[in-house]
Each structure stands twice: as structure tokens, then as C-alpha cells.
Design a protein around this motif. Structure first.
Motif, PDB file in Angstrom:
ATOM      1  N   LEU A 140       1.448  10.203  13.909  1.00  0.00           N
ATOM      2  CA  LEU A 140      -0.078   9.324  13.596  1.00  0.00           C
ATOM      3  C   LEU A 140      -0.391   9.786  15.235  1.00  0.00           C
ATOM      4  CD1 LEU A 140       2.387   6.108  13.537  1.00  0.00           C
ATOM      5  CD2 LEU A 140       0.650   6.817  11.663  1.00  0.00           C
ATOM      6  N   ARG A 141      -0.786  10.587  15.375  1.00  0.00           N
ATOM      7  CA  ARG A 141      -1.065  11.658  15.842  1.00  0.00           C
ATOM      8  C   ARG A 141      -2.933  11.592  15.839  1.00  0.00           C
ATOM      9  NH1 ARG A 141      -0.188  12.505  21.408  1.00  0.00           N
ATOM     10  NH2 ARG A 141      -1.439  14.733  21.506  1.00  0.00           N
ATOM     11  N   LYS A 142      -2.822  11.678  14.245  1.00  0.00           N
ATOM     12  CA  LYS A 142      -3.977  12.196  13.939  1.00  0.00           C
ATOM     13  C   LYS A 142      -4.942  10.570  13.686  1.00  0.00           C
ATOM     14  CE  LYS A 142      -2.491  15.891  11.828  1.00  0.00           C
ATOM     15  NZ  LYS A 142      -1.827  16.518  10.114  1.00  0.00           N
ATOM     16  N   LEU A 143      -5.727  11.048  14.178  1.00  0.00           N
ATOM     17  CA  LEU A 143      -6.536   9.679  13.845  1.00  0.00           C
ATOM     18  C   LEU A 143      -6.626   9.086  12.298  1.00  0.00           C
ATOM     19  CD1 LEU A 143      -8.543   7.152  15.606  1.00  0.00           C
ATOM     20  CD2 LEU A 143     -10.200   8.471  15.133  1.00  0.00           C
ATOM     21  N   LYS A 144      -6.649   9.771  12.017  1.00  0.00           N
ATOM     22  CA  LYS A 144      -7.142   8.920  10.488  1.00  0.00           C
ATOM     23  C   LYS A 144      -5.687   8.489   9.711  1.00  0.00           C
ATOM     24  CE  LYS A 144      -9.239  11.241   5.835  1.00  0.00           C
ATOM     25  NZ  LYS A 144      -9.851  12.423   5.222  1.00  0.00           N
ATOM     26  N   THR A 145      -4.722   9.523  10.078  1.00  0.00           N
ATOM     27  CA  THR A 145      -2.962   9.304   9.929  1.00  0.00           C
ATOM     28  C   THR A 145      -2.783   7.355  10.548  1.00  0.00           C
ATOM     29  OG1 THR A 145      -2.618  11.246   8.378  1.00  0.00           O
ATOM     30  CG2 THR A 145      -0.834   9.713   8.916  1.00  0.00           C
ATOM     31  N   LEU A 146      -3.075   7.887  11.138  1.00  0.00           N
ATOM     32  CA  LEU A 146      -3.261   6.410  12.783  1.00  0.00           C
ATOM     33  C   LEU A 146      -4.133   5.433  11.377  1.00  0.00           C
ATOM     34  CD1 LEU A 146      -1.675   5.199  14.452  1.00  0.00           C
ATOM     35  CD2 LEU A 146      -3.951   5.848  16.445  1.00  0.00           C
ATOM     36  N   ILE A 147      -5.442   5.004  11.954  1.00  0.00           N
ATOM     37  CA  ILE A 147      -6.011   4.161  11.097  1.00  0.00           C
ATOM     38  C   ILE A 147      -5.109   3.949   9.669  1.00  0.00           C
ATOM     39  CG2 ILE A 147      -8.502   4.005  10.092  1.00  0.00           C
ATOM     40  CD1 ILE A 147      -7.816   3.757  13.414  1.00  0.00           C
ATOM     41  N   PHE A 148      -5.034   4.941   9.088  1.00  0.00           N
ATOM     42  CA  PHE A 148      -5.057   4.381   7.446  1.00  0.00           C
ATOM     43  C   PHE A 148      -3.170   3.555   7.512  1.00  0.00           C
ATOM     44  CE2 PHE A 148      -1.770   5.340   3.652  1.00  0.00           C
ATOM     45  CZ  PHE A 148      -3.248   5.027   2.613  1.00  0.00           C
ATOM     46  N   THR A 149      -2.287   4.040   8.482  1.00  0.00           N
ATOM     47  CA  THR A 149      -1.204   3.404   7.904  1.00  0.00           C
ATOM     48  C   THR A 149      -1.588   2.273   9.023  1.00  0.00           C
ATOM     49  OG1 THR A 149      -0.008   6.084   8.759  1.00  0.00           O
ATOM     50  CG2 THR A 149       0.847   3.628   9.229  1.00  0.00           C
ATOM     51  N   PHE A 150      -2.468   2.014  10.112  1.00  0.00           N
ATOM     52  CA  PHE A 150      -2.432   0.700  10.599  1.00  0.00           C
ATOM     53  C   PHE A 150      -3.209  -0.498   9.668  1.00  0.00           C
ATOM     54  CE2 PHE A 150      -4.442  -2.391  12.937  1.00  0.00           C
ATOM     55  CZ  PHE A 150      -3.499  -3.311  14.177  1.00  0.00           C
ATOM     56  N   VAL A 151      -4.366   0.040   8.802  1.00  0.00           N
ATOM     57  CA  VAL A 151      -4.968  -0.315   7.723  1.00  0.00           C
ATOM     58  C   VAL A 151      -4.034  -0.938   7.156  1.00  0.00           C
ATOM     59  CG1 VAL A 151      -6.939  -1.249   6.636  1.00  0.00           C
ATOM     60  CG2 VAL A 151      -7.167   0.122   8.601  1.00  0.00           C
ATOM     61  N   SER A 152      -3.439   0.069   6.719  1.00  0.00           N
ATOM     62  CA  SER A 152      -2.246  -0.647   5.945  1.00  0.00           C
ATOM     63  C   SER A 152      -1.404  -1.722   5.502  1.00  0.00           C
ATOM     64  CB  SER A 152      -1.317   0.113   4.924  1.00  0.00           C
ATOM     65  OG  SER A 152      -2.001   1.439   4.791  1.00  0.00           O
ATOM     66  N   ALA A 153      -0.495  -1.670   7.363  1.00  0.00           N
ATOM     67  CA  ALA A 153       0.215  -2.757   8.026  1.00  0.00           C
ATOM     68  C   ALA A 153      -0.653  -3.632   8.064  1.00  0.00           C
ATOM     69  CB  ALA A 153       0.997  -1.759   8.973  1.00  0.00           C
ATOM     70  N   ILE A 154      -1.342  -4.003   8.694  1.00  0.00           N
ATOM     71  CA  ILE A 154      -2.395  -4.945   8.621  1.00  0.00           C
ATOM     72  C   ILE A 154      -2.847  -5.653   8.348  1.00  0.00           C
ATOM     73  CG2 ILE A 154      -4.188  -4.667   9.516  1.00  0.00           C
ATOM     74  CD1 ILE A 154      -2.971  -6.427  11.193  1.00  0.00           C
ATOM     75  N   VAL A 155      -3.125  -5.516   6.593  1.00  0.00           N
ATOM     76  CA  VAL A 155      -3.682  -5.809   5.603  1.00  0.00           C
ATOM     77  C   VAL A 155      -1.990  -6.795   5.349  1.00  0.00           C
ATOM     78  CG1 VAL A 155      -4.306  -5.996   2.961  1.00  0.00           C
ATOM     79  CG2 VAL A 155      -5.106  -4.445   5.170  1.00  0.00           C
ATOM     80  N   ILE A 156      -0.826  -6.230   5.422  1.00  0.00           N
ATOM     81  CA  ILE A 156       0.036  -6.981   4.782  1.00  0.00           C
ATOM     82  C   ILE A 156       0.528  -7.681   5.447  1.00  0.00           C
ATOM     83  CG2 ILE A 156       2.899  -6.077   4.635  1.00  0.00           C
ATOM     84  CD1 ILE A 156       2.864  -3.562   3.870  1.00  0.00           C
ATOM     85  N   VAL A 157       0.097  -7.902   7.111  1.00  0.00           N
ATOM     86  CA  VAL A 157       0.942  -8.868   8.275  1.00  0.00           C
ATOM     87  C   VAL A 157      -0.764 -10.212   7.901  1.00  0.00           C
ATOM     88  CG1 VAL A 157       0.359 -10.084  10.223  1.00  0.00           C
ATOM     89  CG2 VAL A 157       1.274  -7.600   9.477  1.00  0.00           C
ATOM     90  N   GLU A 158      -1.607  -9.987   7.104  1.00  0.00           N
ATOM     91  CA  GLU A 158      -2.839 -11.125   6.757  1.00  0.00           C
ATOM     92  C   GLU A 158      -2.400 -11.221   5.858  1.00  0.00           C
ATOM     93  OE1 GLU A 158      -5.884 -11.898   8.400  1.00  0.00           O
ATOM     94  OE2 GLU A 158      -4.849 -11.009  10.501  1.00  0.00           O
ATOM     95  N   ALA A 159      -2.119 -11.094   4.469  1.00  0.00           N
ATOM     96  CA  ALA A 159      -1.282 -11.306   3.466  1.00  0.00           C
ATOM     97  C   ALA A 159      -0.424 -12.372   3.359  1.00  0.00           C
ATOM     98  CB  ALA A 159      -1.224  -9.697   2.215  1.00  0.00           C
ATOM     99  N   LEU A 160       0.679 -11.707   4.223  1.00  0.00           N
ATOM    100  CA  LEU A 160       1.658 -12.349   4.772  1.00  0.00           C
ATOM    101  C   LEU A 160       1.138 -13.943   5.258  1.00  0.00           C
ATOM    102  CD1 LEU A 160       4.440 -10.170   5.552  1.00  0.00           C
ATOM    103  CD2 LEU A 160       4.451 -11.689   4.332  1.00  0.00           C
ATOM    104  N   GLN A 161       0.424 -14.039   6.392  1.00  0.00           N
ATOM    105  CA  GLN A 161      -0.616 -15.392   6.849  1.00  0.00           C
ATOM    106  C   GLN A 161      -1.363 -16.027   5.330  1.00  0.00           C
ATOM    107  OE1 GLN A 161      -3.376 -13.743   9.465  1.00  0.00           O
ATOM    108  NE2 GLN A 161      -2.105 -14.865  11.545  1.00  0.00           N
ATOM    109  N   TYR A 162      -1.408 -15.071   4.782  1.00  0.00           N
ATOM    110  CA  TYR A 162      -2.299 -15.906   3.731  1.00  0.00           C
ATOM    111  C   TYR A 162      -1.319 -16.793   3.090  1.00  0.00           C
ATOM    112  CZ  TYR A 162      -4.860 -16.761  -0.397  1.00  0.00           C
ATOM    113  OH  TYR A 162      -5.173 -17.302  -1.795  1.00  0.00           O
ATOM    114  N   PHE A 163      -0.466 -16.350   2.318  1.00  0.00           N
ATOM    115  CA  PHE A 163       0.580 -16.508   1.391  1.00  0.00           C
ATOM    116  C   PHE A 163       1.470 -17.543   2.324  1.00  0.00           C
ATOM    117  CE2 PHE A 163      -0.335 -12.164  -0.573  1.00  0.00           C
ATOM    118  CZ  PHE A 163      -0.818 -12.995  -2.213  1.00  0.00           C
ATOM    119  N   THR A 164       1.858 -17.545   3.747  1.00  0.00           N
ATOM    120  CA  THR A 164       2.406 -18.200   4.058  1.00  0.00           C
ATOM    121  C   THR A 164       1.595 -19.714   4.257  1.00  0.00           C
ATOM    122  OG1 THR A 164       2.840 -17.733   6.557  1.00  0.00           O
ATOM    123  CG2 THR A 164       4.506 -16.780   4.854  1.00  0.00           C
TER     124      THR A 164
END
Length: 140
Positions: free
Chosen positions: A80-104
Motif C-alpha cells: 500500500l506504499r504505492k498510491l494507485k494500490t492504496l487508493i484502489f484498496t481504500f475506495v473499495s473498502a469505503i464503498v463497502i462501508v457506505e453500502a453498509l450505511q445504506y443497507f442498515t
């Protein structure tokens, strides 16, 4: 030294953020599932309709600043030191969290939150690189 402190703090910090995102700050369960997919314009509308500067700082600036520590994840996960990998991983995780906010129904799925949070991670990544260059003796 900083890496050791970061490794100790990041998990409780992440749990605290999840608490804020689902239960904290006067949250309640909405009657409906809510989604805001109007990037940038919804934040501009929020700022224009905000009751005070405190609201703007807490919501808008908070969505950036609170995610800066995740820009340092490369200290724990070298890939995750590489910006591209960090951003891709983070966006994937935050979309899941936002989706959980939606579904709950314990929050609103907001595209602007994803953008602001990701910008915070980017700033954290830049700050991390700066610290590593200027204060390498503290990082170990």
C-alpha cells in the motif's frame, strides 16, 4: 518509532471511525434507504444550507481530516506504499462501508463522502512521504 506507534493506534482509530459512521454524532436509523450520488454539488448545497461554520468544518473538513491516517497504511502493508494500490484498496473498502450505511439505514450512501475520504487518504499518503524524507530517523 513512528511506525510502532502507528501500528498500535490505527486499529482502535479505525474502530472509532466506524462507530462514528454508524452510531456516533446523533445518528439514528432512517425510515428509508438513502443515497446521494450527485458528486460535489451535494457538498456545495450542504455548505450553502449549513447553519454554522462549525457544521461545515465538522462534516466537510472532518470527512477529509479523519481519513488522513489511512494514507500511512504502507507502514503496515508495504504493497500500500504505492498510491494507485492504496487508493484502489481504500475506495473499495469505503464503498463497502457506505453500502453498509445504506443497507442498515444508519447513514446515507454518499458519493461525496467517498471523494472527500479518498482525498484525505491522498493527503495522508503525501504527508507520509514527506515525513519519511524529512524525518527518516523518527520513522523506523
Amino acid at each position: 518509532m513512528l511506525k510502532k506507534i502507528y501500528k498500535i493506534i490505527i486499529i482502535p482509530y479505525s474502530l472509532f471511525l466506524l462507530y462514528l459512521m454508524f452510531l456516533g454524532m446523533g445518528r439514528f436509523q432512517y425510515d428509508d434507504n438513502l443515497i446521494t450520488v450527485e458528486p460535489v454539488f451535494s457538498t456545495i448545497k450542504f455548505i450553502q444550507g449549513a447553519m454554522s461554520w462549525k457544521d461545515i468544518v465538522v462534516i466537510v473538513i472532518g470527512n477529509i481530516v479523519m481519513f488522513i491516517p489511512f494514507g500511512f497504511l504502507g507502514w503496515i502493508f508495504p504493497e500500500l506504499r504505492k498510491l494507485k494500490t492504496l487508493i484502489f484498496t481504500f475506495v473499495s473498502a469505503i464503498v463497502i462501508v457506505e453500502a453498509l450505511q445504506y443497507f442498515t439505514r444508519m447513514g446515507i450512501f454518499e458519493v461525496d463522502d467517498i471523494i472527500l475520504n479518498t482525498f484525505g487518504v491522498y493527503l495522508g499518503w503525501r504527508f507520509c512521504r514527506f515525513i519519511e524524507k524529512r524525518f527518516s530517523y523518527l520513522v523506523l
